[in-house]
Write a protein that holds these residues in place. Sequence first.
Motif, PDB file in Angstrom:
ATOM      1  N   PHE A   8     -18.594 107.556  34.219  1.00 54.57           N
ATOM      2  CA  PHE A   8     -18.613 107.352  35.782  1.00 54.57           C
ATOM      3  C   PHE A   8     -19.955 106.574  36.230  1.00 54.57           C
ATOM      4  O   PHE A   8     -20.320 105.767  37.101  1.00 54.57           O
ATOM      5  CB  PHE A   8     -18.221 108.235  36.482  1.00 54.57           C
ATOM      6  CG  PHE A   8     -16.599 108.287  36.528  1.00 54.57           C
ATOM      7  CD1 PHE A   8     -15.638 107.481  36.155  1.00 54.57           C
ATOM      8  CD2 PHE A   8     -16.040 109.625  37.239  1.00 54.57           C
ATOM      9  CE1 PHE A   8     -14.351 107.734  36.131  1.00 54.57           C
ATOM     10  CE2 PHE A   8     -14.708 109.893  37.310  1.00 54.57           C
ATOM     11  CZ  PHE A   8     -13.926 108.902  36.793  1.00 54.57           C
ATOM     12  N   TYR A  45     -24.600 113.106  38.003  1.00 50.99           N
ATOM     13  CA  TYR A  45     -25.175 112.558  39.282  1.00 50.99           C
ATOM     14  C   TYR A  45     -26.666 112.763  39.372  1.00 50.99           C
ATOM     15  O   TYR A  45     -27.684 111.772  39.879  1.00 50.99           O
ATOM     16  CB  TYR A  45     -24.469 113.078  40.729  1.00 50.99           C
ATOM     17  CG  TYR A  45     -24.915 112.671  41.782  1.00 50.99           C
ATOM     18  CD1 TYR A  45     -24.843 111.520  42.547  1.00 50.99           C
ATOM     19  CD2 TYR A  45     -25.937 113.663  42.447  1.00 50.99           C
ATOM     20  CE1 TYR A  45     -25.484 111.111  43.672  1.00 50.99           C
ATOM     21  CE2 TYR A  45     -26.594 113.394  43.805  1.00 50.99           C
ATOM     22  CZ  TYR A  45     -26.405 112.047  44.172  1.00 50.99           C
ATOM     23  OH  TYR A  45     -26.836 111.854  45.479  1.00 50.99           O
ATOM     24  N   VAL A  69     -20.551 112.687  44.897  1.00 50.72           N
ATOM     25  CA  VAL A  69     -20.004 113.511  44.257  1.00 50.72           C
ATOM     26  C   VAL A  69     -18.580 114.049  44.761  1.00 50.72           C
ATOM     27  O   VAL A  69     -17.464 114.028  44.034  1.00 50.72           O
ATOM     28  CB  VAL A  69     -20.659 114.752  43.773  1.00 50.72           C
ATOM     29  CG1 VAL A  69     -19.852 116.089  43.077  1.00 50.72           C
ATOM     30  CG2 VAL A  69     -22.023 114.472  42.926  1.00 50.72           C
ATOM     31  N   LEU A  99     -15.016 119.346  34.899  1.00 49.85           N
ATOM     32  CA  LEU A  99     -15.322 118.118  35.595  1.00 49.85           C
ATOM     33  C   LEU A  99     -16.040 118.412  36.951  1.00 49.85           C
ATOM     34  O   LEU A  99     -16.866 117.810  37.290  1.00 49.85           O
ATOM     35  CB  LEU A  99     -14.077 117.204  35.988  1.00 49.85           C
ATOM     36  CG  LEU A  99     -14.507 115.603  36.182  1.00 49.85           C
ATOM     37  CD1 LEU A  99     -15.564 114.910  35.136  1.00 49.85           C
ATOM     38  CD2 LEU A  99     -13.341 114.747  36.250  1.00 49.85           C
ATOM     39  N   ALA A 103     -17.821 112.031  32.985  1.00 52.65           N
ATOM     40  CA  ALA A 103     -18.846 112.007  34.213  1.00 52.65           C
ATOM     41  C   ALA A 103     -20.090 110.922  33.829  1.00 52.65           C
ATOM     42  O   ALA A 103     -20.257 110.084  34.608  1.00 52.65           O
ATOM     43  CB  ALA A 103     -19.333 113.362  34.329  1.00 52.65           C
ATOM     44  N   LEU A 145     -16.329 111.500  44.336  1.00 49.52           N
ATOM     45  CA  LEU A 145     -15.533 111.383  42.845  1.00 49.52           C
ATOM     46  C   LEU A 145     -14.581 112.551  42.748  1.00 49.52           C
ATOM     47  O   LEU A 145     -13.309 112.701  42.290  1.00 49.52           O
ATOM     48  CB  LEU A 145     -16.291 111.443  41.757  1.00 49.52           C
ATOM     49  CG  LEU A 145     -17.389 109.930  41.631  1.00 49.52           C
ATOM     50  CD1 LEU A 145     -18.639 110.229  40.839  1.00 49.52           C
ATOM     51  CD2 LEU A 145     -16.334 109.159  40.867  1.00 49.52           C
ATOM     52  N   TYR A 146     -14.791 113.660  43.318  1.00 51.26           N
ATOM     53  CA  TYR A 146     -13.837 114.652  43.402  1.00 51.26           C
ATOM     54  C   TYR A 146     -12.570 114.596  44.196  1.00 51.26           C
ATOM     55  O   TYR A 146     -11.595 114.879  43.926  1.00 51.26           O
ATOM     56  CB  TYR A 146     -14.564 116.018  44.246  1.00 51.26           C
ATOM     57  CG  TYR A 146     -15.804 116.680  43.853  1.00 51.26           C
ATOM     58  CD1 TYR A 146     -15.727 116.806  42.298  1.00 51.26           C
ATOM     59  CD2 TYR A 146     -16.321 117.879  44.579  1.00 51.26           C
ATOM     60  CE1 TYR A 146     -16.773 117.792  41.866  1.00 51.26           C
ATOM     61  CE2 TYR A 146     -17.367 118.671  44.103  1.00 51.26           C
ATOM     62  CZ  TYR A 146     -17.539 118.569  42.859  1.00 51.26           C
ATOM     63  OH  TYR A 146     -18.284 119.509  42.143  1.00 51.26           O
ATOM     64  N   LEU A 169     -19.666 116.262  36.891  1.00 52.11           N
ATOM     65  CA  LEU A 169     -20.010 115.071  37.860  1.00 52.11           C
ATOM     66  C   LEU A 169     -21.334 115.392  38.360  1.00 52.11           C
ATOM     67  O   LEU A 169     -22.109 114.445  38.394  1.00 52.11           O
ATOM     68  CB  LEU A 169     -18.776 114.849  38.985  1.00 52.11           C
ATOM     69  CG  LEU A 169     -17.709 114.261  38.290  1.00 52.11           C
ATOM     70  CD1 LEU A 169     -16.363 114.319  39.304  1.00 52.11           C
ATOM     71  CD2 LEU A 169     -17.831 112.940  37.864  1.00 52.11           C
TER      72      LEU A 169
END
Lengths: 440, 440
Positions: free
Chosen positions: B150, B121, B70, B113, B147, B73-74, B117
């Motif tokens: 992804f 996840y 995470v 977001l 999300a 992705l952040y 995410l």
Amino acid sequence: METIQYNLPPNRIPLAWYNIAADLPKPMAPPLHPGTLKPLGPDDLAPLFPMSLIMQEVSTEREIEIPGEVRQLYAQWRPSPLFRARRLEKALDTPAHIYYKYEGVSPAGSHKLNTALPQAYYNKKEGTKHLSTETGAGQWGSALALACAFFGLDCKVYMVKVSYNQKPYRRALMEAFGATCIASPSDTTDVGRAILAANPETNGSLGMAISEAVEVAAKDPNTKYALGSVLNHVLLHQTVIGLEAIEQMALADDDPDVVIACAGGGSNFAGLGMPYIGRKLKGACPSLTKGKFTYDFGDTSHLTPLLKMHTLGSTFVPPGIHAGGLRYHGMGPLVSHVLDLGLAEATTVQQLDAFAAGIQFARSEGIIPAPEANHAVAAAIAEALQAKQEGKQKTILFNLSGHGHFDMQSYIAYQAGKLENYEYPAEEIAMALAGLPSVG
Amino acid sequence: METIQYNLPPNRIPLAWYNIAADLPKPMAPPLHPGTLKPLGPDDLAPLFPMSLIMQEVSTEREIEIPGEVRQLYAQWRPSPLFRARRLEKALDTPAHIYYKYEGVSPAGSHKLNTALPQAYYNKKEGTKHLSTETGAGQWGSALALACAFFGLDCKVYMVKVSYNQKPYRRALMEAFGATCIASPSDTTDVGRAILAANPETNGSLGMAISEAVEVAAKDPNTKYALGSVLNHVLLHQTVIGLEAIEQMALADDDPDVVIACAGGGSNFAGLGMPYIGRKLKGACPSLTKGKFTYDFGDTSHLTPLLKMHTLGSTFVPPGIHAGGLRYHGMGPLVSHVLDLGLAEATTVQQLDAFAAGIQFARSEGIIPAPEANHAVAAAIAEALQAKQEGKQKTILFNLSGHGHFDMQSYIAYQAGKLENYEYPAEEIAMALAGLPSVG
């Protein structure tokens, strides 16, 4: 953590723009006066532009200092981020490294603000009260509207009618920034009225909108004209993109084998490309692949100087493809010259391939590209897939010139299967080229 | 150069979310089962959420580690920038320092977001194949759609009908990310069909859309439900905003006297506010100012657990104001509890004042705020003008939760003089509150 962003602090915003004219092996052909067909002097341009921009237009100095006030405003979003597209690389299963410089973080949504700010700045400094301009996709109009808001200038934008109708929210953005937005051709100018009389149903074109915006400026001493691409000083201002990218690629300890940008009038391409000159370049624009390198007018009504550039003929009206920013008959003379010298190469990307690439990019990288930028994304993906086929590592850098938040209608049309590829009509282009004055 | 951005490098993305439950002087009231009206256990929530999120929901640990995937992705946009609004300060001629944390740089366009995410996840990790959710303004739906793209999850979004119709481009964004978007109430669920039978012309509401999304998840073992606000784990994930802001304000060598955020379900408010707890806070949301602090359902069909929160009554259908993200009858129980403890205060901003502030902000700072965020902008401007009147230096920090690129229709309506302020109807709210079960 894998690094995906290579960022520079605000004090690394370049101190000067890079002027490739200083380094060209052969000078560009001069602009010509539309009446006499003789080379233009700076005074000929004075009704349209402030003198500091005219001096930049003809300068051969390698470095032109960026005013402090402009750098201060650049600091709102510059240096713009350089991303490594690691998730896209994985989705493509390619050995290539894909990097993109992202200009959509500009508050106006694209690279266009890089030149809108200095143009508004120099105009303000020289006493201009109003600026007139044209816009196709709307990215340029939005950028100039915001720059005028920052500098307290009135802003009038002639927006190509097909875009004006396709993009009401883009218009709303310009109006929120305080600009006036008019569908072109309009009844507010002589040239607009003449075009409408001859062809009331026309979609408009950038060339027509330029004619209207130029007329407004030419008739009022307090109004100047601003252009979002094509001219040297506009391309110059965009070189902050490439100058930053070179530093950021060094941070990434990598170096591009290929540098890609889409090109309408050429400023986005020049922005990333010119600082990388001497390396292999790749553009995407029909005026570079289907046109002729010759003298032509910037507008349809032939009010502008003649520039030696790749052109489809100024009377040719490009079709209503969704990448409105690429719908221009001509190309920046500086970009045309660089291509003529063999320092860069051009390729065409079809509309459907561009949107397919944009969707793939959005799902991997999270960013919805502007339709124009999709052309660069498609070219980058093609390079990456070729690298995979050849089993070669290759480093690809492209310019993601803007986001597509105001272009969702085109994505709706694409996803609904309503978009088509477009063949540029050879005959119409030949006719438009045949009508040009025989100089150059 | 004046500094206007205070940025942190990616390695300063927080390693853990901050859970205020560890520090509250009094614990929150527990959620109740909708059937038995007894406190819920983790197993009661298992049909809707993966166990790791349920454990976060009830956790009293101060720090909850952010998974590496995470954080990776952040890193696409975090730490998000903290801006000093120097141009706005000048336009207001105020001695106040105005800072804003800008969450609109998220690729989905808002703070949503931050939680989409981790929710995707943990669901992916626990074997979920599909996620169902609701969205009002569309910010949450866009974030969850991305999300899911992804993490390779299917995503079904029930979008409140009034927003679905107002914002076709928001829908197009979700579809570009690969999600399915359905106008709610719809004929795809039992509750949707029942609502439509009773009231075929309804605008829909977040409460109705929640009922539909919950039903879909409850009926399919491979589908879980995801919520964009209200619940503790959602608010928890947003605390990255405030944790970063505290570090960034230190970089700026300044400290806020007042911290402002808008609140619909409360996640945006909690994100900036919770890490600043113990200081004076200020929110903007009618459920905090006109509602009652009592047990209520999250949805209109009373399928969800009962939560003790500030509420207008779950059967109350909020009017179609343009800040769709604030149109929810309830408020996160954690935010309600913090207000009840006197740790924050609430204020209301009317729609017209909010848009006027948004336009002023756009012309000074270049960013078009989301209509929801305009409420925070208006509160910040009011604080700055009060500081000017009092001749006092004051430091103001607010959360600019998202951009308004997909909300331009509301700006068009505002600029055309078509928006009105709205008085929340006391009688309707009283009736909706009177119908609640008598617990708490």
